[in-house]
Design an enzyme around this catalytic site. Sequence first.
Site, PDB file in Angstrom:
ATOM      1  N   THR A 195       0.873  -1.166   0.000  1.00 26.35           N
ATOM      2  CA  THR A 195       0.000   0.000   0.000  1.00 26.35           C
ATOM      3  C   THR A 195       0.905   1.209   0.000  1.00 26.35           C
ATOM      4  O   THR A 195       2.055   1.108  -0.394  1.00 26.35           O
ATOM      5  CB  THR A 195      -0.947  -0.031   1.208  1.00 26.35           C
ATOM      6  N   GLU A 276     -10.171   8.105   0.642  1.00 22.68           N
ATOM      7  CA  GLU A 276     -10.529   9.529   0.618  1.00 22.68           C
ATOM      8  C   GLU A 276     -12.011   9.715   0.284  1.00 22.68           C
ATOM      9  O   GLU A 276     -12.472   9.317  -0.786  1.00 22.68           O
ATOM     10  CB  GLU A 276      -9.633  10.261  -0.387  1.00 22.68           C
ATOM     11  N   ASN A 399      -8.805  15.930  -3.503  1.00 17.99           N
ATOM     12  CA  ASN A 399      -7.796  15.851  -4.561  1.00 17.99           C
ATOM     13  C   ASN A 399      -7.800  17.019  -5.544  1.00 17.99           C
ATOM     14  O   ASN A 399      -6.833  17.188  -6.281  1.00 17.99           O
ATOM     15  CB  ASN A 399      -7.960  14.522  -5.330  1.00 17.99           C
TER      16      ASN A 399
END
Length: 404
Positions: A195, A276, A399
């Site tokens: 990850t 997210e 983002n």
Amino acid sequence: MKTSPLAPAQFPDLPVIAGVTFASAAAGVKYKDRTDVMLAIAAPGSSVAGVFTRSATRSAPVLDCQAKLGGDPSGPAAILVNSGNSNAFTGKNGVASVAALTQAVMDQTGVPLDRVFTASTGVIGEPLPHDRIIAKLTALHEGQTEAAIKDAARAIMTTDTFPKGASATITVDGKQVQIAGIAKGSGMIAPDMATMLVYIFTDAQIGQDALQALISQHNDQTFNCITVDSDTSTSDSLVAVATGMSGVDVTGNDDFSAALHGVMLDLAHQVVRDGEGATKFVTVAVTGAADAADARKVAMAIANSPLVKTAIAGQDANWGRIVMAVGKSGAQADRDKLSIRFGDITVAENGWRAPDYSEEATSAYMKNAELLIGVDLGLGQGESTVWTCDLTHGYIDINADYRS
């Protein structure tokens, strides 16, 4: 930043791992007064293994770590990690930063240069202000303690909303063996190895080759089976350290292998739970494929589909999007043998809507925070399970201005 609604109630009480110490500091790599660097030091003789991103644009720290794996384990080992800047796509400047950091750690701690492993996570393409990290090395060295692993977990966070930790304890011949791990990851998660960043520590006695084999094996069943947004990081790193301080040789021990797998899977799931903007934790289980490779293709096609993920975010039982994802996956499929279920509710079977399909019941199921999408291709014995999350406007909010 608001904590993910899928987060665990609290950071777990991780056991002390004999032979490894930690310290953290605020170096101001990107943000002022934010803990953003951690240093871990492992005892001489510790085995070190790792897996890393296979991205063609992987960072200078990743390349340096890959080159150092498998070296002489007789000396101590150190892991230095910073957040806020990934030191990726920084060319010769990135290489110079890694060289400066590893040399400074050696000068400060006495850890051999080829046993100093670094990692960086954060913005891509910006030179790493490594002098700010070096300025904190004395404090990081002097502040080493066995009990500071939670602070280390916080220091490596970027857009994470909670620190991630997991542990396991097993008994071998009447003696305890401990495993403790920390991770960071929230976005740019579609690992091709691990990850974002994962560090696992154990007091077990096991050689570097045997530890490497276990890490590689379990990685394929854990971190390589998660996705948040289909994007693979330039900085993905998983490093495992076995200090041997328990005096218990776990080479070939099935209980240790299972415990290590459990810690890795727990951490992988936590990364997805902190995706997210995520509000749903989704298991995608594919069976009946021609082979395991095809099953994985289908599972990942479903888990990575923006249309599937936005439908899940909207609690919309749009199983037609599952059909679409199966068809585009590149795996062998037969429309008339395909079955789909949401949880225990069969929505389609044998290439047709299930006779007792209930839109009301399925829509009610979609309101759950944890969901299962089951697909049977009806072709063979291949199967694969992956984990993902939904795609919400929160992902865009994070983002759209991450760099600025």
